[in-house]
Design a protein around this motif. Structure first.
Motif, PDB file in Angstrom:
ATOM      1  N   GLN A  42     -28.854  15.206  85.109  1.00  0.00           N
ATOM      2  CA  GLN A  42     -27.490  15.141  84.604  1.00  0.00           C
ATOM      3  C   GLN A  42     -27.467  14.653  83.151  1.00  0.00           C
ATOM      4  O   GLN A  42     -26.665  15.129  82.345  1.00  0.00           O
ATOM      5  CB  GLN A  42     -26.622  14.251  85.487  1.00  0.00           C
ATOM      6  CG  GLN A  42     -25.151  14.387  85.199  1.00  0.00           C
ATOM      7  CD  GLN A  42     -24.295  13.737  86.248  1.00  0.00           C
ATOM      8  OE1 GLN A  42     -24.774  13.171  87.207  1.00  0.00           O
ATOM      9  NE2 GLN A  42     -22.992  13.813  86.048  1.00  0.00           N
ATOM     10  N   GLU A  45     -28.439  17.678  81.138  1.00  0.00           N
ATOM     11  CA  GLU A  45     -27.336  18.631  81.022  1.00  0.00           C
ATOM     12  C   GLU A  45     -26.262  18.134  80.061  1.00  0.00           C
ATOM     13  O   GLU A  45     -25.730  18.895  79.251  1.00  0.00           O
ATOM     14  CB  GLU A  45     -26.709  18.885  82.386  1.00  0.00           C
ATOM     15  CG  GLU A  45     -25.553  19.861  82.320  1.00  0.00           C
ATOM     16  CD  GLU A  45     -24.828  20.006  83.641  1.00  0.00           C
ATOM     17  OE1 GLU A  45     -23.755  20.624  83.624  1.00  0.00           O
ATOM     18  OE2 GLU A  45     -25.311  19.493  84.656  1.00  0.00           O
ATOM     19  N   THR A  46     -25.936  16.855  80.125  1.00  0.00           N
ATOM     20  CA  THR A  46     -24.930  16.293  79.220  1.00  0.00           C
ATOM     21  C   THR A  46     -25.402  16.386  77.781  1.00  0.00           C
ATOM     22  O   THR A  46     -24.636  16.755  76.887  1.00  0.00           O
ATOM     23  CB  THR A  46     -24.636  14.833  79.595  1.00  0.00           C
ATOM     24  OG1 THR A  46     -24.232  14.778  80.959  1.00  0.00           O
ATOM     25  CG2 THR A  46     -23.544  14.259  78.746  1.00  0.00           C
ATOM     26  N   SER A  49     -25.265  20.027  76.632  1.00  0.00           N
ATOM     27  CA  SER A  49     -23.915  20.545  76.427  1.00  0.00           C
ATOM     28  C   SER A  49     -23.360  20.144  75.055  1.00  0.00           C
ATOM     29  O   SER A  49     -22.493  20.818  74.517  1.00  0.00           O
ATOM     30  CB  SER A  49     -22.979  20.065  77.530  1.00  0.00           C
ATOM     31  OG  SER A  49     -22.792  18.673  77.453  1.00  0.00           O
ATOM     32  N   LEU A  59     -28.879  25.779  80.602  1.00  0.00           N
ATOM     33  CA  LEU A  59     -27.762  24.965  81.072  1.00  0.00           C
ATOM     34  C   LEU A  59     -27.342  25.381  82.480  1.00  0.00           C
ATOM     35  O   LEU A  59     -27.040  24.538  83.326  1.00  0.00           O
ATOM     36  CB  LEU A  59     -26.590  25.110  80.096  1.00  0.00           C
ATOM     37  CG  LEU A  59     -25.463  24.108  80.203  1.00  0.00           C
ATOM     38  CD1 LEU A  59     -25.988  22.692  80.035  1.00  0.00           C
ATOM     39  CD2 LEU A  59     -24.409  24.401  79.157  1.00  0.00           C
ATOM     40  N   ALA A  62     -29.823  24.014  84.999  1.00  0.00           N
ATOM     41  CA  ALA A  62     -29.616  22.570  85.181  1.00  0.00           C
ATOM     42  C   ALA A  62     -28.419  22.312  86.092  1.00  0.00           C
ATOM     43  O   ALA A  62     -28.455  21.406  86.924  1.00  0.00           O
ATOM     44  CB  ALA A  62     -29.413  21.890  83.832  1.00  0.00           C
ATOM     45  N   ARG A  63     -27.379  23.099  85.965  1.00  0.00           N
ATOM     46  CA  ARG A  63     -26.208  22.926  86.832  1.00  0.00           C
ATOM     47  C   ARG A  63     -26.521  23.290  88.264  1.00  0.00           C
ATOM     48  O   ARG A  63     -26.048  22.644  89.195  1.00  0.00           O
ATOM     49  CB  ARG A  63     -25.049  23.758  86.313  1.00  0.00           C
ATOM     50  CG  ARG A  63     -24.419  23.148  85.104  1.00  0.00           C
ATOM     51  CD  ARG A  63     -23.189  23.896  84.696  1.00  0.00           C
ATOM     52  NE  ARG A  63     -22.606  23.259  83.523  1.00  0.00           N
ATOM     53  CZ  ARG A  63     -21.864  23.870  82.634  1.00  0.00           C
ATOM     54  NH1 ARG A  63     -21.588  25.137  82.779  1.00  0.00           N
ATOM     55  NH2 ARG A  63     -21.381  23.212  81.612  1.00  0.00           N
ATOM     56  N   ARG A  66     -28.448  20.589  89.803  1.00  0.00           N
ATOM     57  CA  ARG A  66     -27.604  19.416  90.015  1.00  0.00           C
ATOM     58  C   ARG A  66     -26.782  19.509  91.299  1.00  0.00           C
ATOM     59  O   ARG A  66     -26.293  18.510  91.812  1.00  0.00           O
ATOM     60  CB  ARG A  66     -26.695  19.227  88.817  1.00  0.00           C
ATOM     61  CG  ARG A  66     -26.299  17.790  88.632  1.00  0.00           C
ATOM     62  CD  ARG A  66     -25.431  17.633  87.453  1.00  0.00           C
ATOM     63  NE  ARG A  66     -24.113  18.160  87.773  1.00  0.00           N
ATOM     64  CZ  ARG A  66     -23.142  18.280  86.903  1.00  0.00           C
ATOM     65  NH1 ARG A  66     -23.351  17.959  85.663  1.00  0.00           N
ATOM     66  NH2 ARG A  66     -21.978  18.746  87.253  1.00  0.00           N
TER      67      ARG A  66
END
Length: 148
Positions: A42, A45-46, A49, A59, A62-63, A66
């Protein structure tokens, strides 16, 4: 997302501060590794982004990874006895529910066949009335529609 990221990161940092790296050798270490992996993903990913030149496929992956956060709910089930009892009760109630549902669908099917047979008998006996009355063709065209 950032709010939960901060909460989970603080939780992991507090556990590491309390137990040190022994945390990953204690009983239930698999859950701690899993939680740490989720927080790291996470964080990644943050970070990605906020960076504009990142490829969107990275991305997206990664989602998707998650999504495994849902597995954390299983961990809560082991900790709370009442929750386990509720889940077990719902699971045991599903079998009779599906039996009753199957019986209801069978009854709807039988009544649908009976009603459609009445309509067809009326059609065979009086074919002019069937073509003259648009409601017969609209509401009774097939067994599926009759069952609805």
């Amino acid at each position: 997302d950032v709010f939960f990221l901060v909460i989970f990161a603080v939780e992991i940092l507090l556990r590491i501060a309390a137990h040190g790296l022994q945390l990953y050798r204690m009983q239930g270490w698999q859950w701690y590794v899993f939680d740490t992996l989720l927080v790291v993903l996470q964080l990644l990913e943050t970070f990605l982004s906020f960076v504009q030149f990142v490829h969107f496929a990275i991305l997206r992956v990664a989602r998707i990874i998650r999504l495994f956060r849902i597995v954390r709910v299983v961990r809560v089930l082991h900790l709370v006895r009442e929750l386990r009892t509720i889940v077990r009760s719902i699971g045991k109630a599903l079998r009779p529910f599906f039996g009753a549902f199957l019986l209801l669908m069978l009854l709807i099917y039988i009544v649908g066949v009976y009603i459609l047979q009445i309509v067809l008998d009326h059609y065979i006996g009086n074919s002019e009335a069937f073509h003259a009355d648009p409601n017969l063709q609209k509401y009774w065209p097939s067994l599926g529609i009759v069952m609805l």
